[in-house]
Design a protein around this motif. Structure first.
Motif, mmCIF file in Angstrom:
data_model
loop_
_atom_site.group_PDB
_atom_site.id
_atom_site.type_symbol
_atom_site.label_atom_id
_atom_site.label_comp_id
_atom_site.label_asym_id
_atom_site.label_seq_id
_atom_site.Cartn_x
_atom_site.Cartn_y
_atom_site.Cartn_z
ATOM 1 N N MET A 1 42.763 59.168 47.655
ATOM 2 C CA MET A 1 42.948 58.760 46.352
ATOM 3 C C MET A 1 43.784 59.669 45.732
ATOM 4 N N ILE A 2 45.000 59.518 45.040
ATOM 5 C CA ILE A 2 45.786 60.533 44.503
ATOM 6 C C ILE A 2 45.393 60.599 42.945
ATOM 7 N N TYR A 3 45.072 61.601 42.630
ATOM 8 C CA TYR A 3 44.667 61.925 40.984
ATOM 9 C C TYR A 3 45.692 62.779 40.376
ATOM 10 N N ASP A 4 46.890 61.930 40.057
ATOM 11 C CA ASP A 4 47.766 62.872 39.294
ATOM 12 C C ASP A 4 47.725 62.721 37.852
ATOM 13 N N TYR A 5 46.934 62.338 37.142
ATOM 14 C CA TYR A 5 46.870 62.152 35.728
ATOM 15 C C TYR A 5 45.809 62.970 35.255
ATOM 16 N N HIS A 6 46.241 63.907 34.151
ATOM 17 C CA HIS A 6 45.114 64.656 33.743
ATOM 18 C C HIS A 6 44.843 63.954 32.307
ATOM 19 N N ASN A 7 43.806 63.785 31.864
ATOM 20 C CA ASN A 7 43.533 63.116 30.784
ATOM 21 C C ASN A 7 42.452 63.834 29.914
ATOM 22 N N CYS A 108 42.912 52.030 35.652
ATOM 23 C CA CYS A 108 43.159 52.860 36.964
ATOM 24 C C CYS A 108 42.335 52.518 38.039
ATOM 25 N N ASN A 109 42.717 52.807 39.333
ATOM 26 C CA ASN A 109 41.942 52.160 40.431
ATOM 27 C C ASN A 109 40.999 53.026 41.010
ATOM 28 N N SER A 110 40.245 53.996 39.951
ATOM 29 C CA SER A 110 39.162 54.879 40.772
ATOM 30 C C SER A 110 38.355 55.426 39.576
ATOM 31 N N GLU A 111 37.411 55.985 40.070
ATOM 32 C CA GLU A 111 36.445 56.855 38.962
ATOM 33 C C GLU A 111 37.117 58.007 38.751
ATOM 34 N N PRO A 112 36.835 58.881 37.519
ATOM 35 C CA PRO A 112 37.548 59.963 37.344
ATOM 36 C C PRO A 112 37.090 61.011 38.233
ATOM 37 N N PHE A 128 39.514 65.360 32.574
ATOM 38 C CA PHE A 128 39.235 64.852 33.863
ATOM 39 C C PHE A 128 40.759 64.355 34.414
ATOM 40 N N PHE A 129 40.610 64.133 35.654
ATOM 41 C CA PHE A 129 41.841 63.623 36.291
ATOM 42 C C PHE A 129 41.581 62.160 36.805
ATOM 43 N N SER A 130 42.516 61.348 36.853
ATOM 44 C CA SER A 130 42.429 59.782 37.224
ATOM 45 C C SER A 130 43.856 59.527 37.984
ATOM 46 N N SER A 131 43.847 58.263 38.625
ATOM 47 C CA SER A 131 44.997 57.904 39.344
ATOM 48 C C SER A 131 46.274 57.190 38.377
ATOM 49 N N SER A 132 45.781 57.105 37.299
ATOM 50 C CA SER A 132 46.421 56.463 36.177
ATOM 51 C C SER A 132 45.737 56.703 34.692
ATOM 52 N N PRO A 133 46.229 56.568 33.559
ATOM 53 C CA PRO A 133 45.753 56.459 32.436
ATOM 54 C C PRO A 133 44.606 55.219 32.397
ATOM 55 N N LEU A 148 32.926 55.805 15.928
ATOM 56 C CA LEU A 148 33.655 57.248 16.276
ATOM 57 C C LEU A 148 34.937 57.158 16.346
ATOM 58 N N HIS A 149 35.711 58.350 15.955
ATOM 59 C CA HIS A 149 37.245 58.159 16.268
ATOM 60 C C HIS A 149 37.356 58.754 17.382
ATOM 61 N N ILE A 150 38.213 58.017 18.300
ATOM 62 C CA ILE A 150 38.192 58.412 19.664
ATOM 63 C C ILE A 150 39.795 58.690 19.928
ATOM 64 N N SER A 151 40.208 59.784 20.349
ATOM 65 C CA SER A 151 41.740 59.934 20.734
ATOM 66 C C SER A 151 41.765 60.359 22.215
ATOM 67 N N ALA A 152 42.969 59.971 22.764
ATOM 68 C CA ALA A 152 43.099 59.867 24.289
ATOM 69 C C ALA A 152 44.550 60.418 24.572
ATOM 70 N N TYR A 153 44.546 61.297 25.585
ATOM 71 C CA TYR A 153 45.804 61.857 25.788
ATOM 72 C C TYR A 153 45.826 61.777 27.531
ATOM 73 N N PHE A 154 47.269 61.782 28.026
ATOM 74 C CA PHE A 154 47.303 61.630 29.335
ATOM 75 C C PHE A 154 48.655 62.587 29.604
ATOM 76 N N HIS A 155 48.572 63.000 30.860
ATOM 77 C CA HIS A 155 49.839 63.958 31.305
ATOM 78 C C HIS A 155 50.027 63.381 32.910
ATOM 79 N N SER A 156 51.158 63.077 33.178
ATOM 80 C CA SER A 156 51.288 62.962 34.736
ATOM 81 C C SER A 156 51.718 64.141 35.267
ATOM 82 N N MET A 157 50.995 64.589 36.498
ATOM 83 C CA MET A 157 51.571 65.825 37.068
ATOM 84 C C MET A 157 52.923 65.414 37.973
ATOM 85 N N GLN A 158 53.158 64.266 38.327
ATOM 86 C CA GLN A 158 53.830 63.825 39.279
ATOM 87 C C GLN A 158 55.232 63.783 38.593
ATOM 88 N N ASP A 159 55.550 63.154 37.243
ATOM 89 C CA ASP A 159 57.050 62.820 36.838
ATOM 90 C C ASP A 159 56.832 63.438 35.380
#
Length: 165
Positions: A1-7, A108-112, A128-133, A148-159
């Motif tokens: 599994m490729i985990y290229d998204y940092h969340n 995303c298609n897998s657990e974090p 954590f890392f995941s296959s997509s956000p 709760l106030h929930i904020s979420a950020y992602f960064h793709s390591m690939q592109d």
């Protein structure tokens, strides 16, 4: 599994709600489990049969199906056996495509993977890392915990794409 998204997911609110949220999103062994937030399958006895997206390794001699999940370093995180009847029920969502089900429901298609947690007064941050956000997971958490106030950020390591969701 490729985990290229940092969340990074940050929860802010009062301590009682944060403690309740921690119980919903994970267990002591797995502090953040998508399968616990949106279960893969619920049996007739209302027990959760969590089967994260993973590699199918075929059927054993005793008619069980084996699934193996690995982290980004190739180390086995879990191995799960299902009886043929449970496997048939699990696959009925979308034949031969549990990863499709996870993508449609979790985002995303897998657990974090590589989960770290920082808890301060009034705030918990999951990194954590995941296959997509995991859009579906975040949307579900916002439904469960409107206080709760929930904020979420992602960064793709690939592109190098990044954003908030």
């Amino acid at each position: 599994m490729i985990y290229d998204y940092h969340n990074i997911i940050r929860f802010q609110g009062d301590e009682d709600h944060l403690t309740e949220m921690e119980e919903v999103v994970g267990t002591p062994d797995h502090p953040l489990s998508f399968a616990k937030i949106i279960p893969f399958l619920t049996t007739s006895e209302d027990e959760h049969l969590s089967l994260p997206a993973c590699k199918y390794n075929g059927m054993t001699k005793n008619n069980t199906h084996i699934f193996v999940g690995r982290n980004r370093n190739g180390i086995i995180q879990f191995q799960r056996e299902l009886k043929s009847s449970d496997f048939t029920e699990a696959m009925s969502f979308r034949p031969n495509c549990m990863m499709c089900w996870c993508t449609e429901n979790w985002g995303c298609n897998s657990e974090p993977d590589e989960i770290s947690i920082c808890r301060t007064e009034g705030k918990i941050t999951y990194d954590f890392f995941s296959s997509s956000p995991p859009y579906g997971i975040i949307n579900r958490l916002r439904e469960i915990f409107p206080e709760l106030h929930i904020s979420a950020y992602f960064h793709s390591m690939q592109d190098e794409r990044a954003g908030y969701y």
